[in-house]
Scaffold this active site. Structure first.
Site, PDB file in Angstrom:
ATOM      1  N   CYS A  94     115.119  38.567  14.890  1.00 15.04           N
ATOM      2  CA  CYS A  94     115.514  37.987  13.631  1.00 15.04           C
ATOM      3  C   CYS A  94     116.586  36.980  14.033  1.00 15.04           C
ATOM      4  CB  CYS A  94     115.629  38.985  12.476  1.00 15.04           C
ATOM      5  SG  CYS A  94     114.090  39.137  11.765  1.00 15.04           S
ATOM      6  N   CYS A 127     109.745  40.928   9.582  1.00 11.21           N
ATOM      7  CA  CYS A 127     111.073  41.516   8.829  1.00 11.21           C
ATOM      8  C   CYS A 127     111.347  40.546   7.593  1.00 11.21           C
ATOM      9  CB  CYS A 127     112.153  41.328   9.875  1.00 11.21           C
ATOM     10  SG  CYS A 127     112.026  42.444  11.071  1.00 11.21           S
ATOM     11  N   GLU A 178     114.025  38.859   6.948  1.00 11.18           N
ATOM     12  CA  GLU A 178     114.691  37.716   7.383  1.00 11.18           C
ATOM     13  C   GLU A 178     114.023  36.460   7.752  1.00 11.18           C
ATOM     14  OE1 GLU A 178     115.397  40.899   8.289  1.00 11.18           O
ATOM     15  OE2 GLU A 178     117.250  41.236   8.658  1.00 11.18           O
ATOM     16  N   ASN A 200     110.401  42.390   3.661  1.00  9.57           N
ATOM     17  CA  ASN A 200     109.697  42.860   4.780  1.00  9.57           C
ATOM     18  C   ASN A 200     108.045  43.036   4.525  1.00  9.57           C
ATOM     19  OD1 ASN A 200     110.921  44.976   3.934  1.00  9.57           O
ATOM     20  ND2 ASN A 200     110.573  46.408   5.438  1.00  9.57           N
ATOM     21  N   GLU A 211     104.889  44.959   5.954  1.00 12.26           N
ATOM     22  CA  GLU A 211     104.156  45.814   7.108  1.00 12.26           C
ATOM     23  C   GLU A 211     102.733  45.789   7.192  1.00 12.26           C
ATOM     24  OE1 GLU A 211     106.200  49.639   6.616  1.00 12.26           O
ATOM     25  OE2 GLU A 211     108.073  48.942   7.365  1.00 12.26           O
ATOM     26  N   CYS A 235     117.329  42.430  13.107  1.00 12.01           N
ATOM     27  CA  CYS A 235     117.071  43.089  14.475  1.00 12.01           C
ATOM     28  C   CYS A 235     117.275  41.905  15.429  1.00 12.01           C
ATOM     29  CB  CYS A 235     115.679  43.440  14.459  1.00 12.01           C
ATOM     30  SG  CYS A 235     114.711  42.093  14.254  1.00 12.01           S
TER      31      CYS A 235
END
Ligand code: THU
Length: 143
Positions: free
Chosen positions: A90, A56, A58, A45, A47, A87
């Site tokens: 994803c 993310c 994934e 991930n 940010e 999530c």
């Protein structure tokens, strides 16, 4: 068909997690996908100070692979502190490139607690490119 080594995929996800850039949430995630051509691609991930721009692990793994010419994946592994699962966003991206019966392994940072799922179990009745095309055909003449 070649047997899928989920332990190897989990180990690659664990290593990818070490690259996670998550200074805001402190929730570090690593992911690894196995492509149909047999290569492993990883992601973490990433940010941003503008929180909503976060991507993310994934999706980063899948987008990296697709950027390298891959279109199909046969397995995914995700490692977080506590074995959290992908999530919703994803899950939809995973669904685009993986079969519903493809395995997804989720583990904690020590890879002690592993839970096994499938793409279809994570996203039942997901939206498909096929449904999109069908709907488009039905409205071809609409302005
Ligand atoms: N995150 C992922 O990388 N994958 C998931 O499936 C869940 C959430 C990241 C996004 C954000 O950087 C942090 O975890 C907290 O939400």
């Amino acid at each position: 068909m070649k047997k899928i080594n989920l332990n190897k995929l989990l180990e690659r996800a664990r290593l990818a997690r070490e690259m996670a850039y998550a200074p805001y949430s402190k929730y570090f995630v690593g992911a690894a996908v196995l492509s149909a051509s047999g290569k492993i691609y990883t992601g973490c991930n990433v940010e941003n100070a503008s929180y909503g721009l976060t991507v993310c692990a994934e999706r980063n793994a899948i987008f990296k692979a697709v950027s390298e010419g891959e279109r199909e994946f046969s397995a995914m592994a995700v490692v977080t502190a506590n074995g959290g699962s992908p999530c919703g966003a994803c899950r939809q991206v995973i669904f685009e490139f993986m079969n519903p019966d493809a395995p997804v392994a989720l583990a904690d940072a020590q890879i002690e607690h592993i839970s096994y799922s499938t793409v279809g179990a994570l996203l039942p009745n997901g939206f498909t490119p096929r449904k999109l095309r069908q709907g488009q055909r039905m409205n071809r003449d609409r302005k």
